[in-house]
Design an enzyme around this catalytic site. Structure first.
Site, mmCIF file in Angstrom:
data_model
loop_
_atom_site.group_PDB
_atom_site.id
_atom_site.type_symbol
_atom_site.label_atom_id
_atom_site.label_comp_id
_atom_site.label_asym_id
_atom_site.label_seq_id
_atom_site.Cartn_x
_atom_site.Cartn_y
_atom_site.Cartn_z
ATOM 1 N N GLY A 257 0.796 -1.227 0.000
ATOM 2 C CA GLY A 257 0.000 0.000 0.000
ATOM 3 C C GLY A 257 0.827 1.274 0.000
ATOM 4 N N HIS A 258 0.130 2.400 -0.080
ATOM 5 C CA HIS A 258 0.816 3.692 -0.152
ATOM 6 C C HIS A 258 1.563 4.009 1.151
ATOM 7 C CE1 HIS A 258 -3.428 4.937 1.108
ATOM 8 N NE2 HIS A 258 -2.687 5.217 2.161
ATOM 9 N N ASN A 259 2.678 4.713 0.991
ATOM 10 C CA ASN A 259 3.518 5.181 2.112
ATOM 11 C C ASN A 259 4.253 4.058 2.838
ATOM 12 O OD1 ASN A 259 2.364 7.610 1.459
ATOM 13 N ND2 ASN A 259 1.457 8.008 3.457
#
Length: 353
Positions: A257-259
Site C-alpha cells: 500500500g501507499h507510504n
C-alpha cells in the site's frame, strides 16, 4: 510434439571445477574430470546432472539417483551414494546447489527479451523527450512516456508502459506488460511480468454524499538490486514516498500500500498484503498469505510466519506468528493448550455416554 527446451545446456563445468568454485569438500569423486552440464532433482537427474541432498525424506531417491554428482549437506556426509556418482560435501547443500545453478544456467537469472533481440524496436512508442543511454533494449509495443530516463543495459519488454518522468537505472529488467508510473528505480532492478507500480493507492474519506477520493501525490522509490515477482502491485505514496530498500526480494501477487517503507534485504513471500504506512526495517522476512496492518513497524531482522496477521509493532529480531500474530513460543503454547482442551472435551463426552 518435440519437447521444448527453454534453457539449453552450455559447456558446463567439471566436478573438480565445481568443487573449487564452490569452495566445498570432495568426499568421493571417481571421475573429477566428468563434465556436469545441468541440474535436476534426485529422481530425475542423469549422468551429466548435479543434484543435492539435505532432507532424509528423500533418502530413497538418493540411493537410486542416476546423477553424475550430488552435493550432500554436512550432517549427511556419511550417506552412501550410488557407484559412479561423485559426492561433494557442503555445510549448506541448498546454497551450494543454488550457486552451482547460477554458474551452469546464467541466462535463467533474469528475464530476457521476448523477441530475442537486443535493440530498440521500430514498433515501440518512445516520446522524443525520453533520454535513453546506449545499450537499452525496448521491445515491440512498449510505451515510453515523456521525460523518461533509462540507463544502459536495461530491457523494457513487450507491452510494458513507462509513465512520464519515470527514471530507470542501469541493467534493469522491466518485464512484459509491466506498468510503471511515478517511480524512480535504481540499478539492476527486476520487475517480472505484470507488475503494477506507481498507481494511486486506496484512499477515501467518508463525506456527506458518500466516499470522497483523496489525492496520492507521492512516488515509488525502488533501490538497487530489488526483484519484484509477477503481478505484484506497489502503490505510490499519498503524502510521502513508498520505498523498497536495496536488495529486497518480493514474491508474486504481493500488495504493498501507499507510504509503506520496506528496508534493505527483506523477503516478502507470495500473497502478502501490507497496508498503508507500515514500516519494515532491514532484514524482515514475511511468510506467504500474511497480512500487515497499516501504521505498524516490524523491527529489524524480525520474522513473521506464513498465514499470520500483524496488528501491532513487532520488536527487532522477534519471531511471531498466528492470528493475531504474537511471539512464536506464545503461539505454540496456545495451540497446544487448545488441542489439549479439545482432547479432554472429547474424552469427557465419550465417558458421559
Amino acid at each position: 510434439m518435440a519437447a521444448a527446451v527453454f534453457f539449453p545446456r552450455g559447456d558446463g563445468r567439471t566436478i573438480a571445477e565445481l568443487a573449487e568454485a564452490l569452495g566445498i569438500e570432495v568426499r568421493n569423486a571417481p571421475q573429477t574430470g566428468r563434465r556436469i552440464t545441468g541440474i535436476a532433482s534426485l529422481d530425475e537427474a542423469g549422468p551429466d546432472d548435479l543434484t543435492f541432498f539435505d532432507n532424509v525424506r528423500y533418502a530413497d531417491q538418493l540411493e537410486t539417483t542416476r546423477a553424475g554428482c550430488v552435493i550432500l549437506a554436512t550432517r549427511y556426509a556419511s550417506k552412501p551414494v550410488p557407484e559412479g556418482c561423485a559426492a561433494l560435501v557442503a555445510k549448506r547443500a541448498d546454497l551450494a546447489f543454488a550457486q552451482a545453478g547460477r554458474m551452469l544456467y546464467p541466462s535463467a537469472l533474469e528475464p530476457v527479451p521476448v523477441s530475442g533481440r537486443q535493440a530498440i524496436s521500430e514498433k515501440a512508442s518512445i516520446d522524443p523527450s525520453a533520454r535513453l543511454e546506449d545499450g537499452v533494449t525496448i521491445e515491440p509495443f512498449a510505451v515510453v512516456g515523456p521525460g523518461v530516463e533509462i540507463g544502459s543495459g536495461t530491457l523494457i519488454a513487450a507491452n510494458a508502459t513507462i509513465g512520464a518522468g519515470c527514471r530507470i537505472g542501469r541493467d534493469c529488467r522491466i518485464g512484459a506488460n509491466v506498468s510503471l508510473s511515478h517511480a524512480l528505480l535504481g540499478n539492476r532492478v527486476i520487475l517480472h511480468p505484470g507488475v503494477r507500480c506507481g498507481q494511486d493507492g486506496f484512499g477515501y474519506v467518508a463525506g456527506p454524499t458518500g466516499l470522497m477520493k483523496t489525492v496520492q501525490i507521492g512516488r515509488v522509490v525502488i533501490q538497487d538490486d530489488v526483484e519484484i515477482g509477477a503481478n505484484t502491485t506497489i502503490d505510490r505514496g499519498a503524502n510521502r514516498d513508498t520505498v523498497v530498500g536495496e536488495g529486497t526480494k518480493i514474491d508474486n501477487l504481493v500488495q504493498i500500500g501507499h507510504n509503506v517503507v520496506i528496508g534493505r534485504s527483506c523477503v516478502i513471500v507470495g500473497q502478502v498484503g501490507i497496508s498503508g504506512s507500515a514500516v519494515l526495517e532491514d532484514g524482515v522476512m514475511i511468510g506467504g498469505q500474511s497480512g500487515v496492518k497499516g501504521h505498524v513497524t516490524i523491527g529489524r531482522g524480525a520474522q513473521i510466519a506464513a498465514v499470520s496477521t500483524v496488528q501491532g509493532d513487532v520488536p527487532p529480531g522477534a519471531r511471531w506468528g498466528g492470528m493475531p500474530a504474537k511471539p512464536v513460543k506464545d503461539w505454540f503454547r496456545e495451540m497446544t493448550t487448545l488441542a489439549e482442551l479439545a482432547r479432554k472435551r472429547r474424552s469427557a463426552g465419550k465417558s458421559d455416554e
